[in-house]
Design an enzyme around this catalytic site. Structure first.
Site, PDB file in Angstrom:
ATOM      1  N   GLY A  51      53.023  37.533  41.733  1.00  0.00           N
ATOM      2  CA  GLY A  51      52.871  37.154  43.127  1.00  0.00           C
ATOM      3  C   GLY A  51      51.673  36.232  43.303  1.00  0.00           C
ATOM      4  N   GLN A  56      44.896  31.789  47.449  1.00  0.00           N
ATOM      5  CA  GLN A  56      44.469  31.856  46.051  1.00  0.00           C
ATOM      6  C   GLN A  56      44.456  30.484  45.375  1.00  0.00           C
ATOM      7  OE1 GLN A  56      47.314  35.275  45.066  1.00  0.00           O
ATOM      8  NE2 GLN A  56      45.546  35.649  43.751  1.00  0.00           N
ATOM      9  N   CYS A  98      44.702  41.457  40.202  1.00  0.00           N
ATOM     10  CA  CYS A  98      44.849  40.250  41.022  1.00  0.00           C
ATOM     11  C   CYS A  98      44.312  39.061  40.229  1.00  0.00           C
ATOM     12  CB  CYS A  98      44.058  40.434  42.319  1.00  0.00           C
ATOM     13  SG  CYS A  98      44.074  38.977  43.377  1.00  0.00           S
ATOM     14  N   LEU A  99      45.034  37.953  40.272  1.00  0.00           N
ATOM     15  CA  LEU A  99      44.597  36.751  39.553  1.00  0.00           C
ATOM     16  C   LEU A  99      43.262  36.237  40.087  1.00  0.00           C
ATOM     17  CD1 LEU A  99      48.041  34.904  39.375  1.00  0.00           C
ATOM     18  CD2 LEU A  99      46.870  36.078  37.496  1.00  0.00           C
ATOM     19  N   HIS A 140      50.373  43.315  48.852  1.00  0.00           N
ATOM     20  CA  HIS A 140      49.219  42.674  48.210  1.00  0.00           C
ATOM     21  C   HIS A 140      49.097  41.215  48.672  1.00  0.00           C
ATOM     22  CE1 HIS A 140      46.602  42.093  44.472  1.00  0.00           C
ATOM     23  NE2 HIS A 140      46.836  40.845  44.867  1.00  0.00           N
ATOM     24  N   GLU A 141      50.230  40.492  48.676  1.00  0.00           N
ATOM     25  CA  GLU A 141      50.189  39.065  49.058  1.00  0.00           C
ATOM     26  C   GLU A 141      49.950  38.900  50.562  1.00  0.00           C
ATOM     27  OE1 GLU A 141      49.781  37.405  46.552  1.00  0.00           O
ATOM     28  OE2 GLU A 141      50.690  38.772  45.103  1.00  0.00           O
ATOM     29  N   HIS A 144      46.422  39.132  51.227  1.00  0.00           N
ATOM     30  CA  HIS A 144      45.718  37.867  50.931  1.00  0.00           C
ATOM     31  C   HIS A 144      45.710  36.935  52.141  1.00  0.00           C
ATOM     32  CE1 HIS A 144      44.375  37.856  46.822  1.00  0.00           C
ATOM     33  NE2 HIS A 144      45.558  38.172  46.330  1.00  0.00           N
TER      34      HIS A 144
END
Ligand SMILES: [Zn+2]
Length: 176
Positions: A51, A56, A98-99, A140-141, A144
């Site tokens: 995702g 990000q 998370c990236l 999660h997204e 963000h």
């Protein structure tokens, strides 16, 4: 027309203010948004990740990409603008990463099942019913685009330990 190249965007990490700001709603799905979405998908696959949210890649707009199969199954790719959780139920605890928070994995409590509404790249309204891992990635997204990171769900003590760990990591990287 030139052949489309893979666009890998730079993923910003914790400490960048774009990650803590609420993103702008997308008014029109235009060519720029479609190109950004394609770039996000390529970036997500290259990472690899399941995702990605526009903040990000340093864009404060409400756009997310999700693919639990990381490009293996074409039907799994979800690209959604202005995603919004309409309903949530149940509870599930699973380790998350998370990236934008490299090297950190922690257990996070999320709803087990959710209903999400958003706009696809054709400008059509879409409703998704998701459970388990897909529900988690949606949450999660969507966090963000609301300026929230997964570590914000942890206790203040745990969060401060993680921040210290990341700070040490950064200092080490600077002296490399
Ligand atoms: Zn993330």
């Amino acid at each position: 027309m030139a052949e489309k190249e893979n666009t890998i965007l730079e993923i910003v990490t914790i400490g960048n203010p774009v990650l803590t700001q609420k993103s702008e709603k997308i008014k029109d799905i235009d060519q720029e948004i479609r190109e950004l979405a394609q770039g996000m998908v390529q970036t997500m696959y290259a990472a690899p990740g399941i995702g990605l949210a526009a903040p990000q890649v340093d864009r404060g707009i409400q756009l997310i990409t999700i693919d639990l199969s990381v490009g293996e199954k074409s039907n799994d790719l979800i690209i959604l603008a202005n995603p919004e959780i309409l309903h949530q139920e149940g509870e599930s605890v699973l380790e998350e990463g998370c990236l934008s928070v490299p090297g950190v994995n922690e257990k996070v409590t999320r709803p087990y099942r959710i209903v999400v509404k958003g706009i696809d790249l054709d400008g059509k309204e879409r409703i998704f019913e998701a459970d388990n891992l897909l529900a988690r990635v949606f949450c999660h997204e969507i966090d963000h685009i609301n300026g929230k990171l997964f570590i914000d769900h942890l206790s203040p003590l745990k969060k401060s330990l993680i921040r210290k760990k990341l700070q040490k990591q950064r200092e080490k990287d600077e002296f490399k």
